[in-house]
Design a protein around this motif. Structure first.
Motif, PDB file in Angstrom:
ATOM      1  N   ALA A   1       0.845  -1.190   0.000  1.00 22.69           N
ATOM      2  CA  ALA A   1       0.000   0.000   0.000  1.00 22.69           C
ATOM      3  C   ALA A   1       0.887   1.248   0.000  1.00 22.69           C
ATOM      4  CB  ALA A   1      -0.898  -0.006   1.226  1.00 22.69           C
ATOM      5  N   PRO A   2       0.542   2.250  -0.812  1.00 24.20           N
ATOM      6  CA  PRO A   2       1.325   3.490  -0.793  1.00 24.20           C
ATOM      7  C   PRO A   2       1.261   4.144   0.586  1.00 24.20           C
ATOM      8  CG  PRO A   2      -0.162   3.423  -2.685  1.00 24.20           C
ATOM      9  CD  PRO A   2      -0.531   2.282  -1.797  1.00 24.20           C
ATOM     10  N   VAL A   3       2.346   4.801   0.982  1.00 29.00           N
ATOM     11  CA  VAL A   3       2.446   5.394   2.307  1.00 29.00           C
ATOM     12  C   VAL A   3       2.882   6.849   2.171  1.00 29.00           C
ATOM     13  CG1 VAL A   3       3.633   5.223   4.535  1.00 29.00           C
ATOM     14  CG2 VAL A   3       3.125   3.157   3.248  1.00 29.00           C
ATOM     15  N   TRP A   4       2.243   7.739   2.921  1.00 26.06           N
ATOM     16  CA  TRP A   4       2.658   9.144   2.944  1.00 26.06           C
ATOM     17  C   TRP A   4       3.884   9.264   3.834  1.00 26.06           C
ATOM     18  CZ3 TRP A   4       0.937  12.747  -0.275  1.00 26.06           C
ATOM     19  CH2 TRP A   4      -0.288  12.547  -0.909  1.00 26.06           C
ATOM     20  N   ARG A   5       4.991   9.743   3.269  1.00 29.14           N
ATOM     21  CA  ARG A   5       6.257   9.886   3.994  1.00 29.14           C
ATOM     22  C   ARG A   5       6.580  11.364   4.203  1.00 29.14           C
ATOM     23  NH1 ARG A   5       7.229   4.871   5.931  1.00 29.14           N
ATOM     24  NH2 ARG A   5       7.405   3.353   4.279  1.00 29.14           N
ATOM     25  N   PRO A   6       6.837  11.769   5.453  1.00 26.70           N
ATOM     26  CA  PRO A   6       7.239  13.157   5.687  1.00 26.70           C
ATOM     27  C   PRO A   6       8.657  13.396   5.163  1.00 26.70           C
ATOM     28  CG  PRO A   6       7.296  11.912   7.738  1.00 26.70           C
ATOM     29  CD  PRO A   6       6.743  10.992   6.683  1.00 26.70           C
ATOM     30  N   VAL A   7       8.859  14.547   4.491  1.00 23.20           N
ATOM     31  CA  VAL A   7      10.177  14.861   3.936  1.00 23.20           C
ATOM     32  C   VAL A   7      10.742  16.168   4.485  1.00 23.20           C
ATOM     33  CG1 VAL A   7       9.901  13.512   1.840  1.00 23.20           C
ATOM     34  CG2 VAL A   7       9.142  15.888   1.868  1.00 23.20           C
ATOM     35  N   GLY A   8       9.981  16.855   5.319  1.00 20.50           N
ATOM     36  CA  GLY A   8      10.511  18.077   5.919  1.00 20.50           C
ATOM     37  C   GLY A   8       9.425  19.057   6.306  1.00 20.50           C
ATOM     38  N   ASN A   9       9.822  20.032   7.105  1.00 24.26           N
ATOM     39  CA  ASN A   9       8.934  21.096   7.544  1.00 24.26           C
ATOM     40  C   ASN A   9       8.647  22.025   6.363  1.00 24.26           C
ATOM     41  OD1 ASN A   9       8.188  23.762   8.659  1.00 24.26           O
ATOM     42  ND2 ASN A   9       8.460  22.688  10.609  1.00 24.26           N
ATOM     43  N   ILE A  10       7.433  22.508   6.265  1.00 14.75           N
ATOM     44  CA  ILE A  10       7.043  23.389   5.155  1.00 14.75           C
ATOM     45  C   ILE A  10       7.986  24.583   5.054  1.00 14.75           C
ATOM     46  CG2 ILE A  10       5.268  24.994   4.346  1.00 14.75           C
ATOM     47  CD1 ILE A  10       3.171  23.061   5.432  1.00 14.75           C
ATOM     48  N   ASN A  11       8.342  25.165   6.182  1.00 12.97           N
ATOM     49  CA  ASN A  11       9.174  26.379   6.176  1.00 12.97           C
ATOM     50  C   ASN A  11      10.625  26.129   5.787  1.00 12.97           C
ATOM     51  OD1 ASN A  11       6.943  27.916   6.980  1.00 12.97           O
ATOM     52  ND2 ASN A  11       7.298  27.378   9.126  1.00 12.97           N
ATOM     53  N   SER A  12      11.046  24.872   5.700  1.00 13.77           N
ATOM     54  CA  SER A  12      12.435  24.584   5.323  1.00 13.77           C
ATOM     55  C   SER A  12      12.650  24.611   3.805  1.00 13.77           C
ATOM     56  CB  SER A  12      12.875  23.234   5.895  1.00 13.77           C
ATOM     57  OG  SER A  12      12.136  22.185   5.313  1.00 13.77           O
ATOM     58  N   PHE A  13      11.575  24.803   3.044  1.00 13.42           N
ATOM     59  CA  PHE A  13      11.670  24.848   1.586  1.00 13.42           C
ATOM     60  C   PHE A  13      11.438  26.271   1.095  1.00 13.42           C
ATOM     61  CE2 PHE A  13      10.212  20.558   2.674  1.00 13.42           C
ATOM     62  CZ  PHE A  13      11.225  19.801   2.082  1.00 13.42           C
ATOM     63  N   LYS A  14      12.370  26.783   0.296  1.00 11.83           N
ATOM     64  CA  LYS A  14      12.244  28.131  -0.258  1.00 11.83           C
ATOM     65  C   LYS A  14      11.525  28.062  -1.608  1.00 11.83           C
ATOM     66  CE  LYS A  14      16.427  29.842   1.906  1.00 11.83           C
ATOM     67  NZ  LYS A  14      17.774  30.377   1.703  1.00 11.83           N
ATOM     68  N   VAL A  15      10.698  29.061  -1.874  1.00 10.93           N
ATOM     69  CA  VAL A  15       9.941  29.122  -3.127  1.00 10.93           C
ATOM     70  C   VAL A  15      10.900  29.164  -4.313  1.00 10.93           C
ATOM     71  CG1 VAL A  15       8.320  30.486  -4.496  1.00 10.93           C
ATOM     72  CG2 VAL A  15       7.970  30.250  -2.039  1.00 10.93           C
ATOM     73  N   GLY A  16      10.645  28.281  -5.304  1.00 12.59           N
ATOM     74  CA  GLY A  16      11.407  28.274  -6.548  1.00 12.59           C
ATOM     75  C   GLY A  16      12.701  27.484  -6.536  1.00 12.59           C
ATOM     76  N   GLN A  17      13.075  26.869  -5.422  1.00 12.43           N
ATOM     77  CA  GLN A  17      14.339  26.127  -5.359  1.00 12.43           C
ATOM     78  C   GLN A  17      14.081  24.626  -5.210  1.00 12.43           C
ATOM     79  OE1 GLN A  17      16.716  27.639  -2.148  1.00 12.43           O
ATOM     80  NE2 GLN A  17      17.414  29.395  -3.335  1.00 12.43           N
ATOM     81  N   PHE A  18      14.846  23.840  -5.982  1.00 11.94           N
ATOM     82  CA  PHE A  18      14.792  22.389  -5.827  1.00 11.94           C
ATOM     83  C   PHE A  18      15.730  21.968  -4.705  1.00 11.94           C
ATOM     84  CE2 PHE A  18      13.001  22.149 -10.138  1.00 11.94           C
ATOM     85  CZ  PHE A  18      12.032  21.176  -9.934  1.00 11.94           C
ATOM     86  N   VAL A  19      15.259  21.049  -3.875  1.00  4.80           N
ATOM     87  CA  VAL A  19      16.050  20.498  -2.773  1.00  4.80           C
ATOM     88  C   VAL A  19      15.914  18.982  -2.822  1.00  4.80           C
ATOM     89  CG1 VAL A  19      16.293  20.383  -0.260  1.00  4.80           C
ATOM     90  CG2 VAL A  19      15.591  22.521  -1.341  1.00  4.80           C
TER      91      VAL A  19
END
Length: 168
Positions: A48-66
């Protein structure tokens, strides 16, 4: 009398030949059944597919790939480091994210993001992808696999599932 002995000797030989063949067949079945089962079982039992957390929303900047790491959707107890998978995530705006697999659609090699060129590049066979994941050049038959993404309680989560890799 010698003819009688020859008849009983042949029947003994036939008996032991048939017994050997039967025992070898049984032994072969004991080996073959689990092997065949291990190939057929995934066709009937998909994880079964599982939702995996990858980080806090605020740790990602708009327009940048991480690049983010997460646990594979169906890790086995002995998987070790191979249970780790990765994805490229970009925050499009305040609430929306785009997530691509790090695996090239050609043979599954890891792609890297080149910010200056705004391209994903596969170092193995020359696959190149635009920032929207579509094929720019090289042998990949289709674009990068895109993961479904959501935000939940301040976390960015991706729906982990097996990546379809093609060799066509």
């Amino acid at each position: 009398m010698s003819e009688n002995m020859r008849t009983s000797e042949c029947s003994r030989r036939d008996f032991f030949t048939k017994l050997s063949v039967t025992l070898a067949g049984i032994a072969g079945a004991f080996v073959a059944i689990p092997v065949i089962g291990s190939f057929i079982a995934p066709l009937f039992k998909r994880p079964a597919p599982v939702w995996r957390p990858v980080g806090n929303i605020n740790s990602f900047k708009v327009g940048q790939f991480v690049k983010v790491n997460f646990e594979d959707d169906s890790p086995l107890p002995w998987s070790g480091v191979t249970a780790e998978s990765a994805a490229w995530i970009r925050r499009d705006d305040q609430d929306n994210f785009t997530v691509f697999s790090v695996n090239c659609a050609h043979l599954g090699c890891p792609v890297r993001w080149v910010p200056g060129a705004k391209l994903f590049m596969c170092p193995c066979h020359g696959g190149v992808y635009y920032e929207d994941g579509s094929v720019a050049a090289g042998p990949p038959p289709r674009g990068l696999y895109s993961y479904p993404v959501r935000t939940n309680k301040g976390q960015v989560e991706i729906l982990a599932s097996p990546i379809p890799i093609t060799t066509v």
